[in-house]
Motif scaffolding. Sequence first.
Motif, PDB file in Angstrom:
ATOM      1  N   VAL A  14       0.828  -1.214   0.000  1.00  0.00           N
ATOM      2  CA  VAL A  14       0.000   0.000   0.000  1.00  0.00           C
ATOM      3  C   VAL A  14       0.862   1.263   0.000  1.00  0.00           C
ATOM      4  N   ALA A  15       2.004   1.210   0.675  1.00  0.00           N
ATOM      5  CA  ALA A  15       2.834   2.422   0.740  1.00  0.00           C
ATOM      6  C   ALA A  15       4.305   2.077   0.886  1.00  0.00           C
ATOM      7  N   TRP A  16       5.154   2.860   0.252  1.00  0.00           N
ATOM      8  CA  TRP A  16       6.593   2.868   0.530  1.00  0.00           C
ATOM      9  C   TRP A  16       6.850   4.177   1.264  1.00  0.00           C
ATOM     10  N   LEU A  17       7.277   4.085   2.518  1.00  0.00           N
ATOM     11  CA  LEU A  17       7.505   5.276   3.337  1.00  0.00           C
ATOM     12  C   LEU A  17       8.994   5.402   3.663  1.00  0.00           C
ATOM     13  N   CYS A  18       9.613   6.511   3.272  1.00  0.00           N
ATOM     14  CA  CYS A  18      10.980   6.801   3.705  1.00  0.00           C
ATOM     15  C   CYS A  18      10.874   7.430   5.091  1.00  0.00           C
ATOM     16  N   VAL A  19      11.708   6.979   6.009  1.00  0.00           N
ATOM     17  CA  VAL A  19      11.612   7.433   7.399  1.00  0.00           C
ATOM     18  C   VAL A  19      13.006   7.752   7.932  1.00  0.00           C
ATOM     19  N   GLY A  20      13.158   8.878   8.584  1.00  0.00           N
ATOM     20  CA  GLY A  20      14.457   9.157   9.190  1.00  0.00           C
ATOM     21  C   GLY A  20      14.563  10.567   9.736  1.00  0.00           C
ATOM     22  N   PRO A  21      15.652  10.813  10.467  1.00  0.00           N
ATOM     23  CA  PRO A  21      15.916  12.170  10.950  1.00  0.00           C
ATOM     24  C   PRO A  21      16.007  13.140   9.778  1.00  0.00           C
ATOM     25  N   VAL A  22      15.595  14.366  10.039  1.00  0.00           N
ATOM     26  CA  VAL A  22      15.592  15.404   8.995  1.00  0.00           C
ATOM     27  C   VAL A  22      16.298  16.658   9.518  1.00  0.00           C
ATOM     28  N   SER A  23      16.807  17.444   8.602  1.00  0.00           N
ATOM     29  CA  SER A  23      17.423  18.726   8.994  1.00  0.00           C
ATOM     30  C   SER A  23      16.337  19.660   9.531  1.00  0.00           C
ATOM     31  N   HIS A  24      15.167  19.618   8.917  1.00  0.00           N
ATOM     32  CA  HIS A  24      14.030  20.441   9.342  1.00  0.00           C
ATOM     33  C   HIS A  24      12.800  19.962   8.581  1.00  0.00           C
ATOM     34  N   LEU A  25      11.638  20.410   9.028  1.00  0.00           N
ATOM     35  CA  LEU A  25      10.411  20.174   8.252  1.00  0.00           C
ATOM     36  C   LEU A  25      10.010  21.501   7.613  1.00  0.00           C
ATOM     37  N   GLU A  26       9.710  21.479   6.343  1.00  0.00           N
ATOM     38  CA  GLU A  26       9.259  22.695   5.666  1.00  0.00           C
ATOM     39  C   GLU A  26       7.941  23.169   6.277  1.00  0.00           C
ATOM     40  N   GLN A  27       7.724  24.464   6.288  1.00  0.00           N
ATOM     41  CA  GLN A  27       6.460  24.980   6.826  1.00  0.00           C
ATOM     42  C   GLN A  27       5.333  24.845   5.797  1.00  0.00           C
ATOM     43  N   VAL A  28       5.691  24.943   4.536  1.00  0.00           N
ATOM     44  CA  VAL A  28       4.692  24.880   3.461  1.00  0.00           C
ATOM     45  C   VAL A  28       4.964  23.604   2.650  1.00  0.00           C
ATOM     46  N   PRO A  29       3.922  22.834   2.322  1.00  0.00           N
ATOM     47  CA  PRO A  29       4.133  21.606   1.547  1.00  0.00           C
ATOM     48  C   PRO A  29       4.927  21.880   0.257  1.00  0.00           C
ATOM     49  N   ASP A  30       5.794  20.935  -0.111  1.00  0.00           N
ATOM     50  CA  ASP A  30       6.630  21.084  -1.311  1.00  0.00           C
ATOM     51  C   ASP A  30       5.818  21.466  -2.553  1.00  0.00           C
ATOM     52  N   LEU A  31       4.703  20.778  -2.764  1.00  0.00           N
ATOM     53  CA  LEU A  31       3.957  20.999  -4.008  1.00  0.00           C
ATOM     54  C   LEU A  31       3.353  22.401  -4.042  1.00  0.00           C
ATOM     55  N   GLU A  32       3.064  22.942  -2.869  1.00  0.00           N
ATOM     56  CA  GLU A  32       2.557  24.313  -2.801  1.00  0.00           C
ATOM     57  C   GLU A  32       3.716  25.302  -3.035  1.00  0.00           C
ATOM     58  N   ARG A  33       4.845  25.037  -2.404  1.00  0.00           N
ATOM     59  CA  ARG A  33       6.010  25.919  -2.586  1.00  0.00           C
ATOM     60  C   ARG A  33       6.432  25.980  -4.044  1.00  0.00           C
ATOM     61  N   HIS A  34       6.315  24.855  -4.746  1.00  0.00           N
ATOM     62  CA  HIS A  34       6.727  24.811  -6.151  1.00  0.00           C
ATOM     63  C   HIS A  34       5.606  25.210  -7.104  1.00  0.00           C
ATOM     64  N   GLY A  35       4.518  25.671  -6.565  1.00  0.00           N
ATOM     65  CA  GLY A  35       3.433  26.165  -7.413  1.00  0.00           C
ATOM     66  C   GLY A  35       2.674  25.082  -8.156  1.00  0.00           C
ATOM     67  N   TRP A  36       2.825  23.824  -7.685  1.00  0.00           N
ATOM     68  CA  TRP A  36       2.099  22.736  -8.369  1.00  0.00           C
ATOM     69  C   TRP A  36       0.601  22.833  -8.103  1.00  0.00           C
ATOM     70  N   ARG A  37       0.244  23.136  -6.849  1.00  0.00           N
ATOM     71  CA  ARG A  37      -1.156  23.158  -6.448  1.00  0.00           C
ATOM     72  C   ARG A  37      -1.285  23.868  -5.102  1.00  0.00           C
ATOM     73  N   GLN A  38      -2.390  24.556  -4.904  1.00  0.00           N
ATOM     74  CA  GLN A  38      -2.608  25.298  -3.659  1.00  0.00           C
ATOM     75  C   GLN A  38      -3.503  24.513  -2.708  1.00  0.00           C
ATOM     76  N   ARG A  39      -3.421  24.896  -1.423  1.00  0.00           N
ATOM     77  CA  ARG A  39      -4.343  24.278  -0.476  1.00  0.00           C
ATOM     78  C   ARG A  39      -5.734  24.891  -0.626  1.00  0.00           C
ATOM     79  N   ARG A  40      -6.727  24.036  -0.445  1.00  0.00           N
ATOM     80  CA  ARG A  40      -8.138  24.407  -0.613  1.00  0.00           C
ATOM     81  C   ARG A  40      -8.658  24.876   0.759  1.00  0.00           C
ATOM     82  N   PRO A  41      -9.480  25.929   0.797  1.00  0.00           N
ATOM     83  CA  PRO A  41     -10.042  26.304   2.104  1.00  0.00           C
ATOM     84  C   PRO A  41     -10.915  25.168   2.640  1.00  0.00           C
ATOM     85  N   VAL A  42     -10.813  24.886   3.916  1.00  0.00           N
ATOM     86  CA  VAL A  42     -11.569  23.771   4.494  1.00  0.00           C
ATOM     87  C   VAL A  42     -13.075  23.997   4.334  1.00  0.00           C
ATOM     88  N   THR A  43     -13.495  25.260   4.349  1.00  0.00           N
ATOM     89  CA  THR A  43     -14.933  25.548   4.225  1.00  0.00           C
ATOM     90  C   THR A  43     -15.503  25.042   2.893  1.00  0.00           C
TER      91      THR A  43
END
Lengths: 208, 208
Positions: free
Chosen positions: B169-198
Amino acid sequence: MIHGLYDVIHRRRDVRAEFTGEPVAPEVLDRILTAAHAAPSVGLSQPWDFVLIRSEPVRKAFHEHVRTERDVFAATLSGAAAERFARIKIDGVLEAGLSIVVTYDPARGGPAVLGRHAIADAGLYSVCLAIQNLWLAATAEDLGVGWVSFYREDFLQELLGIPSGIRPVAWLCVGPVSHLEQVPDLERHGWRQRRPVTDAIHEDRWAG
Amino acid sequence: MIHGLYDVIHRRRDVRAEFTGEPVAPEVLDRILTAAHAAPSVGLSQPWDFVLIRSEPVRKAFHEHVRTERDVFAATLSGAAAERFARIKIDGVLEAGLSIVVTYDPARGGPAVLGRHAIADAGLYSVCLAIQNLWLAATAEDLGVGWVSFYREDFLQELLGIPSGIRPVAWLCVGPVSHLEQVPDLERHGWRQRRPVTDAIHEDRWAG
């Protein structure tokens, strides 16, 4: 903080009998839905929707359908399994004042959903991740959640006017509870035991 | 405690580029897998397994396959979408020292799985709930998780010797990270925006 998350994860139960019928406060519901909506989704497609059901006629109609499907399943059982199942309550649709139906829209973010070309079900997986966020958030808010799965998708689709192509994934009863059981209902009733986690772990290759 | 859970839910990211390559401590991995294993499952079937992959040859073989599937998807894009996709890193399979493949066994708890007679996919849903528990637990432990979905199930099945009938069902890479981005990668790269929950909320019936 770590303790908080694990505490919620292990305290969470699938609730049937413990709903008090009290309402869910609007600001609590907001936090829970916002948590669900913060789930990861394939290609950031966010393919979920939430239908909040408070209408008593709608809940009654669904409950009737669930009773019928309960009988369908019961008819497949015999002997000890049939006796055990007869003692198990399978839904709190009438007792909980709120239900939330979570749906999946495969067209959302299409046609080229990043990460879904090879795995058609990846969008459906995203919806389930949102459901688990919702469930944990509700547990942290001292609410109970019960996932009812004794229904046919086409019945629910028609009941709620869900467009064809959009798929209902879960009917969740949500509300304040008298308490959360420490042991899952199905384990308490002898339906099935929990498996040791070590049985589920394999190293580098499938073993066993 | 409530703040802790919401903090984890909103801090969680899908990680590709930030893995440091450091190992995951055994006791941390135990807690994460125990959290995954505490997920709800239809009929208490617990149909998941976890294949822990540290082998470099296995990770390299999978990474090669992912590159090929990346090209397959890229070939479906043109113009601005193709340019945006070219900038997006889609996996950290080589950088993270550990990957976890989560599988689904439809035969577990059968033949009469309570709550699955009407909805064949209900067992698959349970596996996804376990994945989200794992993801949140790892986030609480300051690890990153990246779900890689650029693969064909039959390739992965053969690579890991997963028996036919059991589904990765899933391949998950797991491990320590330098940091977590505040904004999802796909949003930062302009692939797609987050939808308002409403936009995702309907009352009593599907609207819109």
